[in-house]
Write an enzyme that holds these catalytic residues in place. Structure first.
Site, PDB file in Angstrom:
ATOM      1  N   LYS A 175     -30.066  28.230 -12.166  1.00 26.27           N
ATOM      2  CA  LYS A 175     -30.232  27.312 -13.300  1.00 26.27           C
ATOM      3  C   LYS A 175     -31.678  26.822 -13.323  1.00 26.27           C
ATOM      4  O   LYS A 175     -32.239  26.456 -12.286  1.00 26.27           O
ATOM      5  CB  LYS A 175     -29.233  26.154 -13.201  1.00 26.27           C
ATOM      6  CG  LYS A 175     -27.801  26.610 -13.465  1.00 26.27           C
ATOM      7  CD  LYS A 175     -26.843  25.454 -13.515  1.00 26.27           C
ATOM      8  CE  LYS A 175     -25.442  25.925 -13.884  1.00 26.27           C
ATOM      9  NZ  LYS A 175     -25.309  26.337 -15.284  1.00 26.27           N
ATOM     10  N   TYR A 197     -25.941  28.066  -9.244  1.00 27.60           N
ATOM     11  CA  TYR A 197     -26.729  26.856  -9.506  1.00 27.60           C
ATOM     12  C   TYR A 197     -28.201  27.080  -9.178  1.00 27.60           C
ATOM     13  O   TYR A 197     -29.079  26.486  -9.797  1.00 27.60           O
ATOM     14  CB  TYR A 197     -26.171  25.684  -8.694  1.00 27.60           C
ATOM     15  CG  TYR A 197     -25.592  24.591  -9.570  1.00 27.60           C
ATOM     16  CD1 TYR A 197     -24.613  24.888 -10.518  1.00 27.60           C
ATOM     17  CD2 TYR A 197     -26.017  23.273  -9.464  1.00 27.60           C
ATOM     18  CE1 TYR A 197     -24.086  23.910 -11.328  1.00 27.60           C
ATOM     19  CE2 TYR A 197     -25.492  22.285 -10.279  1.00 27.60           C
ATOM     20  CZ  TYR A 197     -24.523  22.607 -11.204  1.00 27.60           C
ATOM     21  OH  TYR A 197     -24.008  21.637 -12.014  1.00 27.60           O
ATOM     22  N   HIS A 211     -22.865  24.175  -4.618  1.00 29.47           N
ATOM     23  CA  HIS A 211     -23.824  23.834  -5.667  1.00 29.47           C
ATOM     24  C   HIS A 211     -24.590  22.545  -5.363  1.00 29.47           C
ATOM     25  O   HIS A 211     -25.827  22.515  -5.355  1.00 29.47           O
ATOM     26  CB  HIS A 211     -23.116  23.657  -7.014  1.00 29.47           C
ATOM     27  CG  HIS A 211     -22.313  24.834  -7.454  1.00 29.47           C
ATOM     28  ND1 HIS A 211     -22.653  26.130  -7.135  1.00 29.47           N
ATOM     29  CD2 HIS A 211     -21.179  24.927  -8.206  1.00 29.47           C
ATOM     30  CE1 HIS A 211     -21.772  26.954  -7.670  1.00 29.47           C
ATOM     31  NE2 HIS A 211     -20.867  26.252  -8.321  1.00 29.47           N
ATOM     32  N   ASP A 261     -13.266  38.400 -15.530  1.00 32.12           N
ATOM     33  CA  ASP A 261     -13.787  37.305 -16.365  1.00 32.12           C
ATOM     34  C   ASP A 261     -15.273  37.085 -16.161  1.00 32.12           C
ATOM     35  O   ASP A 261     -16.027  36.920 -17.126  1.00 32.12           O
ATOM     36  CB  ASP A 261     -13.027  36.005 -16.079  1.00 32.12           C
ATOM     37  CG  ASP A 261     -11.669  35.982 -16.758  1.00 32.12           C
ATOM     38  OD1 ASP A 261     -11.451  36.820 -17.648  1.00 32.12           O
ATOM     39  OD2 ASP A 261     -10.828  35.144 -16.387  1.00 32.12           O
TER      40      ASP A 261
END
Length: 802
Positions: A219, A216, A278, A47
Site C-alpha cells: 500500500k 499492506y 498488517h 477469489d
C-alpha cells in the site's frame, strides 16, 4: 613522398570510447531481449486471483514487456482443463488498462496478454514435470534465454508442502536462472505452527527464493513510511521520540462482517487476521531505528528484529476484544453448528503495545482493528505532545504558526473521508519533503480529519494510485526483498503475539451491534499498561438466557488456608491485590526503618507480578528497596534459565533500583557454577547477615511446586529444611539440577511470607497440602511457618477451586 604520420587527438579517443560503449550497450540490450520469465499462478481461479492477481500480472506485463523481457503466464489449479480454462477466461475478462492509455492500444495489449496466458491443471507430480518440459520446449523453440520463474501460491497453506516438493523436484529453472516463490498469509496459526511451516518450506527453498506477501507493505502510504522518515530526517530527528510523541495509533476499521468467511475467521480471528501481520508491520516501520540506507533489505530487517526484541511482552490486560452480535448466528448457519453454540472468536480487538528502549519508553502504541464498524479506513497516526501555551485567544491561532493547535503526522492508508492514500503533516510541525511521485492534494471544502480542517495540514497523495498487489508483483519481478516478510521477521512477530492469543483463548468478547449503532460501546481507555472498555457491557447484548459470569463479576475472596489468611481471585485481580499489598508493606518498612528488604522467588508465576509492579506502581519506594533472590539455578546470570535474568527482564530494567541494592545469588564464581569450594552459599549468607537486621526479611515471596516444593527446597532434601545454615546448595529433580536456595529456617525468620499459587496445574497439590500437617520432608511448603511473622496465601481461582 612519405605520408605524414597519423596522430590521435585526445578528443578522438573520447569519441572512440563512446562508440564502443554504445556498441557494448547495444549488445547487452540485445542479450536482454532474449530473457524470458515464466509466471505460474497457482489458484488461478480463486477469489484473490480474480480480484487482484490477474490485474497485477497484467500491469506487470504492461510495465516490463517494452523493456526487453518476454513472458508466459500459466494459470494453474486442481480443476480439470476444460472447466479451468473457462473459469480463467472469465477472470481475465475484467482486466483494465491505465486511464491514460488509448482504448485501441489497451485492446491490443490485452489481446497480447491473453495469448500469453494459458490454463493448466497442476495436480500430480507428472503435471509439474509436464509444465517444466513445456517451458523448456518453448525456450528452445524461440531461442530465448531463461531469466527465471515465479510461482505464486494463491492457495491454502495446507497445500504448500506438496506444491513446494513438486516445484523443487521437477520445476526448478536451469543454471543461471532464478526461482521466486510467493506465499500469501496466513503463515501459521501461532509461533509453533509458523516454525513448523517455515522448517518445511526451508527444506525445499532457500530464504532468498521465498517472498511472503503482506499486501499492506504494498500500500502506497505504508511503503512511504521509511522513505518519508529518511527524506525528513533533519526535521524528525528531534521529534521522533518519547519526549515529543504523545501516542501512536495504528488503525484498520472495516464496515463488512465475516459472512462467507466464518470458517477462516473461526480459526484465526481479528488478531491473527490483521494485527499480527498488517498492523505489526506498520508498527515496525514507524518505530524501528532508521537505517542509514533505507533501501537495504538486510539493514531494514536487522532494525526490525532489534525492535521486536525491545517490545514489552503482552498480557491479557494489554487487550480488549469484541464480537459483533450476529457473528455467532452466521457461524451456526455457515458451519452447521447447533443452536446452543456461541463463538468466542473476536471480530474487534485493540491492543496496547509498549517499546522498552530509550527512544519510545512510556509511549503508548495503540493497534486496533475490527469488522462491522462505522467506517472503512486505515491509518497510522503519530500524535505529538502539545508543549506550548498560547496567550492569544483561539480565534487568532494560525495553522502554520500556532503551537497550540494539534500537531500530528498521519500516514492515511486508504478509504475513509479522504478516499485515497495520503500523507498529512500539521502545518505547525514542518513542511515535509516527498518524492516527485507524490503531489500536494486538495480535499472537498469543509473536510475535517482528526479534529482539524484539511487546510491545517500539508497534504500529499500519489500522482498515480496503484493496487498493493500490483506494487508487490513488480518488486518480486525485480527481486526487491525489502517489501516482504522473512522467516526471522515472521517468527519474531509470532513470538510476540502468541502469549496474548493464548491468554485470550477462553475470554468472552464484548458483543456489539455493528455499524453506527455501536455508539460508544467499543470506546476504550488505557492506564498503567492496561486497556479497558470505557463503558459497562449492557446486559441485553449478551446472548442466551442470561449473562455468563466474567472474571470481574467475582470479588477478591478472603478466607483461611492451613490456618493462615488466604486471598483468592481471578489471576488478574489476584496479581493486582498482591502488588498492592507488597507496595503497602514496602512503604511501611521504609517509613519505619528507612529500607525495605524483599526476597523474590523465580519461575513463571511471579512474571505477571513483576510486570504489574513495573508498570502500575509509581509510588513504590524503589530507591530504598533491597532485592534478594529466594533461589537460583546454577547457570550464568545471563542465561535465560536464570531467575535473576527473569527478574532483570520483567522488573529491574523498568524501575530505578540502585545497583548496590540488587543482590543476585553468587552461583557463578571463579568461572565455575556452584562449586562447594567456592563457598557461594556462605558468601550470600554473610551478605544477608551484614545488611538485613536479624537476617529477617521484610517480605519473602514464595511459590508452590506441583510436588510441594518451595524455593529450591525439594522433598527429601538433605539440606535446607532444618539446621543453622541460612543459604544452601540443593538438587532439583529437573534440569538444571544444581540450585542455591534460602533455607527454611531463614525463610521462617521473615516478618511476612507471601505464597503465590496460580494455574489449574496446581489444583491437586493445593487440595493435598490443605489436608497435611507439618511435614517438610515430604512437602517442604508445609514447613513455611514464620516464627513471629505473618504467612499469607495468594491463590487464583484456577488453583483454589478444585
Amino acid at each position: 613522398m612519405l605520408a605524414e604520420p597519423f596522430y590521435w587527438h585526445p578528443g578522438m579517443w573520447k569519441m572512440l570510447i563512446v562508440v564502443m560503449c554504445v556498441a557494448l550497450l547495444g549488445c547487452l540490450q540485445a542479450q536482454e531481449l532474449q530473457e524470458h520469465v515464466s509466471i505460474i499462478l497457482l489458484g488461478a481461479t480463486g477469489d484473490l486471483a480474480k480480484k487482484y492477481l490477474w490485474q497485477g500480472l497484467f500491469q506487470l506485463y504492461l510495465d516490463e514487456v517494452g523493456r526487453g523481457h518476454s513472458f508466459s503466464f500459466h494459470g494453474a489449479a486442481l480443476t480439470a482443463p476444460k472447466q479451468g480454462q473457462e473459469l480463467m477466461a472469465k477472470a481475465l475478462e475484467s482486466l483494465s488498462c491505465p486511464k491514460d492509455m488509448a482504448p485501441s492500444h489497451c485492446a491490443e495489449e490485452k489481446d497480447q496478454f491473453l495469448q500469453l496466458s494459458r490454463y493448466r491443471q497442476l495436480k500430480t507430480a507428472e503435471d509439474y514435470q509436464a509444465l517444466n518440459k513445456d517451458i523448456e520446449a518453448q525456450l528452445q523453440h524461440t531461442g530465448l534465454r531463461e531469466a527465471g520463474r515465479i510461482f505464486y501460491f494463491s492457495v491454502p497453506p495446507f497445500a504448500y508442502a506438496d506444491i513446494a516438493r513438486n516445484i523443487n523436484s521437477s520445476c526448478r529453472p536451469g543454471p543461471g536462472a532464478w526461482l521466486r516463490v510467493v506465499l500469501e498469509k496466513p503463515f501459521g496459526h501461532d509461533h509453533f505452527s509458523a516454525q513448523q511451516l517455515a522448517t518445511e518450506l526451508g527444506s525445499f527453498f532457500q530464504e532468498e527464493e521465498m517472498y511472503r506477501v503482506d499486501h499492506y507493505l504494498g500500500k502506497q502510504a505504508v511503503a512511504q513510511i521509511l522513505p518519508f522518515r529518511d527524506q525528513n530526517r533533519k526535521a524528525l530527528d528531534s521529534l521522533w521520540n518519547r519526549h515529543h510523541v504523545e501516542r501512536v495509533e495504528i488503525i484498520m476499521k472495516e464496515t463488512v462482517d465475516a459472512e462467507g468467511r466464518t470458517s477462516f475467521y473461526e480459526e484465526y480471528g481479528v488478531i491473527r487476521d490483521v494485527l499480527q501481520n498488517h498492523l505489526t508491520e506498520v508498527l515496525t516501520l514507524v518505530a524501528m531505528e532508521l537505517p542509514l540506507n533505507v533501501s537495504s533489505a538486510e539493514a531494514v530487517l536487522r532494525h526490525k528484529l532489534q525492535l521486536f526484541q525491545a517490545l514489552r511482552g503482552l498480557q491479557r490486560g494489554s487487550a480488549v476484544v469484541g464480537q459483533y452480535q450476529s457473528y455467532s448466528e452466521q457461524v451456526r448457519r455457515e458451519l452447521q453448528k447447533p443452536d446452543s453454540f456461541h463463538s468466542l472468536t473476536p471480530t474487534f480487538a485493540a491492543v496496547l503495545v509498549h517499546i522498552d528502549n530509550l527512544r519510545w519508553e512510556g509511549v503508548p502504541f495503540i493497534l486496533m482493528s475490527g469488522k462491522a464498524l462505522d467506517e472503512r479506513v486505515g491509518y497510522a497516526r503519530i500524535l505529538f505532545k502539545n508543549q506550548a501555551c498560547c496567550v492569544q485567544s483561539e480565534k487568532h491561532w494560525a495553522a502554520a504558526q500556532s503551537q497550540c493547535l494539534p500537531r500530528q503526522l498521519i500516514f492515511h492508508i486508504g478509504h475513509g473521508d479522504l478516499g485515497s492514500p495520503a500523507v498529512l503533516v500539521s502545518r505547525n510541525l514542518f513542511r515535509p519533503s516527498l518524492p516527485s511521485s507524490w503531489k500536494e492534494m486538495e480535499g472537498p471544502p469543509g473536510l475535517r480529519l482528526f479534529g482539524s480542517p484539511l487546510s491545517d495540514y500539508y497534504a500529499y497523495s500519489p500522482v498515480q494510485e496503484r493496487d498493493a498487489h500490483s506494487v508487490l508483483l513488480s518488486h518480486i519481478f525485480h527481486g526487491r526483498k525489502d517489501s516482504f516478510i522473512t522467516t526471522e521477521n515472521l517468527l519474531a512477530s509470532w513470538g510476540f503475539w502468541t502469549p496474548l492469543l493464548e491468554s485470550l483463548a477462553h475470554k468472552a468478547p464484548r458483543l456489539y451491534p455493528g455499524g453506527a449503532e455501536n455508539g460508544r460501546l467499543l470506546d476504550f481507555e488505557f492506564s498503567s499498561g492496561r486497556l479497558f472498555f470505557s463503558q459497562q457491557q449492557p446486559e441485553q447484548l449478551v446472548p442466551g438466557p442470561g449473562p455468563a459470569p466474567m472474571p470481574s463479576d467475582f470479588q477478591v475472596l478472603r478466607a483461611k488456608y492451613r490456618e493462615s489468611p488466604l486471598v483468592s481471585a481471578w489471576s488478574e485481580e489476584l496479581i493486582s491485590k498482591l502488588a498492592n499489598d507488597i507496595e503497602a508493606t514496602a512503604v511501611r518498612a521504609v517509613r519505619r526503618f528507612g529500607q525495605f528488604h524483599l526476597a523474590l522467588s523465580g519461575g513463571s508465576s511471579p512474571v505477571a507480578l513483576f510486570q504489574q509492579l513495573a508498570t502500575a506502581h509509581y509510588g513504590f519506594p524503589w530507591a530504598h528497596t533491597h532485592l534478594w533472590l529466594v533461589d537460583e539455578r546454577c547457570v550464568p546470570l545471563s542465561d535465560p534459565e536464570s531467575n535473576f535474568q527473569g527478574l532483570q527482564a520483567h522488573l529491574l530494567q523498568h524501575v530505578r533500583v540502585p545497583y548496590y541494592n540488587i543482590h543476585p545469588m553468587p552461583v557463578h564464581l571463579q568461572q565455575r557454577l556452584c562449586a562447594e569450594e567456592d563457598q557461594g552459599a556462605q558468601i550470600y549468607a554473610r551478605e544477608i547477615s551484614a545488611l538485613v537486621a536479624n537476617s529477617s526479611f521484610d517480605l519473602v515471596l514464595l511459590g508452590m511446586g506441583a510436588d510441594g516444593h518451595t524455593a529450591s527446597l525439594f522433598p527429601q532434601s538433605p539440606t535446607g529444611l532444618d539446621g543453622e545454615q541460612l543459604v544452601v546448595l540443593t538438587t532439583s529433580p529437573s534440569q538444571p539440577h544444581r540450585r542455591m536456595s534460602l533455607s527454611l529456617p531463614l525463610i521462617n525468620r521473615a516478618k511476612k511470607v507471601a505464597v503465590l499459587v496460580m494455574g489449574r496445574m496446581k489444583r491437586e497439590i493445593t487440595a493435598l497440602v490443605s489436608r497435611v500437617g507439618y511435614e517438610p520432608k515430604k512437602w517442604p511448603i508445609s514447613g513455611v511457618l514464620p516464627h513471629s511473622g505473618q504467612l499469607v496465601w495468594y491463590m487464583d481461582y484456577d488453583a483454589f477451586l478444585a
